[in-house]
Write a protein that holds these residues in place. Structure first.
Motif, PDB file in Angstrom:
ATOM      1  N   LEU A   1       0.824  -1.203   0.000  1.00  0.00           N
ATOM      2  CA  LEU A   1       0.000   0.000   0.000  1.00  0.00           C
ATOM      3  C   LEU A   1       0.862   1.259   0.000  1.00  0.00           C
ATOM      4  CD1 LEU A   1      -2.819   1.233   0.077  1.00  0.00           C
ATOM      5  CD2 LEU A   1      -2.774   1.046   2.574  1.00  0.00           C
ATOM      6  N   ASP A   2       1.924   1.260   0.792  1.00  0.00           N
ATOM      7  CA  ASP A   2       2.825   2.425   0.839  1.00  0.00           C
ATOM      8  C   ASP A   2       3.467   2.677  -0.528  1.00  0.00           C
ATOM      9  OD1 ASP A   2       2.320   3.019   3.463  1.00  0.00           O
ATOM     10  OD2 ASP A   2       4.043   1.921   4.253  1.00  0.00           O
ATOM     11  N   LEU A   3       3.810   1.616  -1.238  1.00  0.00           N
ATOM     12  CA  LEU A   3       4.400   1.768  -2.573  1.00  0.00           C
ATOM     13  C   LEU A   3       3.389   2.380  -3.547  1.00  0.00           C
ATOM     14  CD1 LEU A   3       6.383  -1.599  -2.936  1.00  0.00           C
ATOM     15  CD2 LEU A   3       7.344   0.709  -2.733  1.00  0.00           C
ATOM     16  N   GLN A   4       2.133   1.928  -3.464  1.00  0.00           N
ATOM     17  CA  GLN A   4       1.097   2.480  -4.345  1.00  0.00           C
ATOM     18  C   GLN A   4       0.843   3.945  -4.026  1.00  0.00           C
ATOM     19  OE1 GLN A   4      -0.065   0.465  -6.881  1.00  0.00           O
ATOM     20  NE2 GLN A   4       1.514  -0.850  -5.987  1.00  0.00           N
ATOM     21  N   LEU A   5       0.820   4.279  -2.756  1.00  0.00           N
ATOM     22  CA  LEU A   5       0.598   5.668  -2.352  1.00  0.00           C
ATOM     23  C   LEU A   5       1.736   6.560  -2.841  1.00  0.00           C
ATOM     24  CD1 LEU A   5      -0.706   5.008   1.259  1.00  0.00           C
ATOM     25  CD2 LEU A   5      -1.979   6.198  -0.532  1.00  0.00           C
ATOM     26  N   ALA A   6       2.968   6.086  -2.672  1.00  0.00           N
ATOM     27  CA  ALA A   6       4.130   6.874  -3.083  1.00  0.00           C
ATOM     28  C   ALA A   6       4.114   7.118  -4.594  1.00  0.00           C
ATOM     29  CB  ALA A   6       5.414   6.155  -2.674  1.00  0.00           C
ATOM     30  N   ALA A   7       3.707   6.091  -5.343  1.00  0.00           N
ATOM     31  CA  ALA A   7       3.665   6.223  -6.801  1.00  0.00           C
ATOM     32  C   ALA A   7       2.614   7.239  -7.238  1.00  0.00           C
ATOM     33  CB  ALA A   7       3.372   4.864  -7.435  1.00  0.00           C
ATOM     34  N   ASN A   8       1.631   7.473  -6.380  1.00  0.00           N
ATOM     35  CA  ASN A   8       0.551   8.400  -6.708  1.00  0.00           C
ATOM     36  C   ASN A   8       0.686   9.723  -5.965  1.00  0.00           C
ATOM     37  OD1 ASN A   8      -1.802   8.746  -8.294  1.00  0.00           O
ATOM     38  ND2 ASN A   8      -3.105   8.435  -6.499  1.00  0.00           N
ATOM     39  N   GLY A   9       1.808   9.906  -5.266  1.00  0.00           N
ATOM     40  CA  GLY A   9       2.053  11.150  -4.547  1.00  0.00           C
ATOM     41  C   GLY A   9       1.135  11.357  -3.354  1.00  0.00           C
ATOM     42  N   GLN A  10       0.698  10.279  -2.717  1.00  0.00           N
ATOM     43  CA  GLN A  10      -0.183  10.379  -1.555  1.00  0.00           C
ATOM     44  C   GLN A  10       0.466   9.741  -0.333  1.00  0.00           C
ATOM     45  OE1 GLN A  10      -3.848   8.763  -3.779  1.00  0.00           O
ATOM     46  NE2 GLN A  10      -4.738  10.370  -2.502  1.00  0.00           N
ATOM     47  N   TYR A  11      -0.226   9.817   0.798  1.00  0.00           N
ATOM     48  CA  TYR A  11       0.295   9.218   2.019  1.00  0.00           C
ATOM     49  C   TYR A  11      -0.865   8.581   2.786  1.00  0.00           C
ATOM     50  CZ  TYR A  11      -1.441  13.644   3.920  1.00  0.00           C
ATOM     51  OH  TYR A  11      -2.233  14.714   4.258  1.00  0.00           O
ATOM     52  N   ILE A  12      -0.526   7.735   3.728  1.00  0.00           N
ATOM     53  CA  ILE A  12      -1.523   6.911   4.424  1.00  0.00           C
ATOM     54  C   ILE A  12      -2.557   7.758   5.158  1.00  0.00           C
ATOM     55  CG2 ILE A  12      -0.177   6.680   6.551  1.00  0.00           C
ATOM     56  CD1 ILE A  12      -2.281   3.909   4.869  1.00  0.00           C
ATOM     57  N   GLY A  13      -2.159   8.936   5.624  1.00  0.00           N
ATOM     58  CA  GLY A  13      -3.090   9.789   6.354  1.00  0.00           C
ATOM     59  C   GLY A  13      -4.289  10.208   5.516  1.00  0.00           C
ATOM     60  N   GLU A  14      -4.071  10.364   4.223  1.00  0.00           N
ATOM     61  CA  GLU A  14      -5.184  10.735   3.343  1.00  0.00           C
ATOM     62  C   GLU A  14      -6.226   9.625   3.272  1.00  0.00           C
ATOM     63  OE1 GLU A  14      -4.119  12.852  -0.394  1.00  0.00           O
ATOM     64  OE2 GLU A  14      -2.067  12.494   0.256  1.00  0.00           O
ATOM     65  N   LEU A  15      -5.759   8.383   3.289  1.00  0.00           N
ATOM     66  CA  LEU A  15      -6.698   7.258   3.276  1.00  0.00           C
ATOM     67  C   LEU A  15      -7.406   7.132   4.617  1.00  0.00           C
ATOM     68  CD1 LEU A  15      -4.774   4.446   1.343  1.00  0.00           C
ATOM     69  CD2 LEU A  15      -6.235   6.268   0.466  1.00  0.00           C
ATOM     70  N   MET A  16      -6.685   7.413   5.698  1.00  0.00           N
ATOM     71  CA  MET A  16      -7.283   7.308   7.036  1.00  0.00           C
ATOM     72  C   MET A  16      -8.398   8.332   7.228  1.00  0.00           C
ATOM     73  SD  MET A  16      -3.838   6.642   9.309  1.00  0.00           S
ATOM     74  CE  MET A  16      -4.740   6.438  10.856  1.00  0.00           C
ATOM     75  N   ASP A  17      -8.302   9.436   6.528  1.00  0.00           N
ATOM     76  CA  ASP A  17      -9.318  10.490   6.636  1.00  0.00           C
ATOM     77  C   ASP A  17     -10.478  10.298   5.660  1.00  0.00           C
ATOM     78  OD1 ASP A  17      -7.886  11.763   8.612  1.00  0.00           O
ATOM     79  OD2 ASP A  17      -6.806  13.070   7.227  1.00  0.00           O
ATOM     80  N   SER A  18     -10.410   9.258   4.861  1.00  0.00           N
ATOM     81  CA  SER A  18     -11.443   9.044   3.839  1.00  0.00           C
ATOM     82  C   SER A  18     -12.484   8.025   4.314  1.00  0.00           C
ATOM     83  CB  SER A  18     -10.805   8.543   2.540  1.00  0.00           C
ATOM     84  OG  SER A  18     -10.358   7.201   2.687  1.00  0.00           O
ATOM     85  N   GLY A  19     -13.632   8.025   3.647  1.00  0.00           N
ATOM     86  CA  GLY A  19     -14.678   7.064   3.985  1.00  0.00           C
ATOM     87  C   GLY A  19     -14.265   5.637   3.722  1.00  0.00           C
TER      88      GLY A  19
END
Length: 218
Positions: A99-117
């Motif tokens: 998951l961290d690799l996918q987020l990094a490739a998309n310029g995102q971080y885990i906190g953005e997913l934690m704040d999402s529905g």
């Protein structure tokens, strides 16, 4: 990439991930209509329905063929790879490095997913962040009650031996928590399961369904 959801309450998603479920039936909700002499529209039932060579669904009514409306065509195509929807929280627990690799490739971080529905609810996840996939092998159209015993056992029904009962076909009421509801035949088990997953009376109504055969992508 599209995503697909499997019921977790009755252990169906786990059966897919275990490789013991490789078919799923999805109800077709469309109805054909014809115009009567008085100008009113009458709902009519097709005599048959099939999947054409180009992957589209067709109704057959007597000698006339009717193309199913676009919005009610099969949701998936043969050969298509589809993500199995899981909450981000589950993915983070089971496959954090991926998951961290996918987020990094998309310029995102885990906190953005934690704040999402999608952190708690798989309805709101992006297929891009779902690590488990299936691939559609074939599609057929049939009435729900036309399911064969072989297909029933591929739909998440299991066979086992239980003390003090002759019933040996079952599904799990609470998903990954063993709580077997047992039945004398696979058909009775599937009838109960479909009425729970969809709604009571679905089996009796005997709707048209798209039956998808798939394989787990490893």
């Amino acid at each position: 990439m599209k995503k697909i959801m499997f019921n977790e309450h009755f252990g169906l998603q786990q059966s897919v991930l275990d490789g013991t479920k490789d078919m799923t039936r999805r109800i077709c909700t469309m109805t054909l209509h014809r115009k009567l002499e008085n100008g009113t529209m009458e709902a009519i039932e097709p005599d048959d329905m099939f999947i054409a060579s180009d992957g589209t669904a067709l109704f057959q009514l007597g000698r006339n063929g009717y193309r199913v409306p676009k919005e009610n065509q099969p949701a998936y195509k043969v050969g298509e790879e589809i993500a199995i929807a899981q909450p981000y929280k589950v993915t983070a627990q089971q496959n954090r490095e991926w998951l961290d690799l996918q987020l990094a490739a998309n310029g995102q971080y885990i906190g953005e997913l934690m704040d999402s529905g999608g952190w708690e609810n798989k309805m709101f996840v992006s297929a891009y962040y779902c690590p488990n996939h299936i691939r559609i092998k074939s599609i057929k159209a049939e009435r729900l009650q036309s399911i064969s015993e072989t297909d029933i056992m591929r739909e998440g029904i299991h066979e086992g031996e239980f003390m003090n009962t002759w019933d040996k076909y079952y599904f799990d009421e609470w998903g990954d928590v063993p709580n077997h509801i047992t039945f004398k035949t696979p058909r009775l088990a599937f009838q109960s399961l479909i009425d729970k997953v969809c709604k009571r009376g679905t089996w009796k109504r005997n709707p048209w369904v798209y039956a998808y055969e798939f394989e787990l992508v490893l």
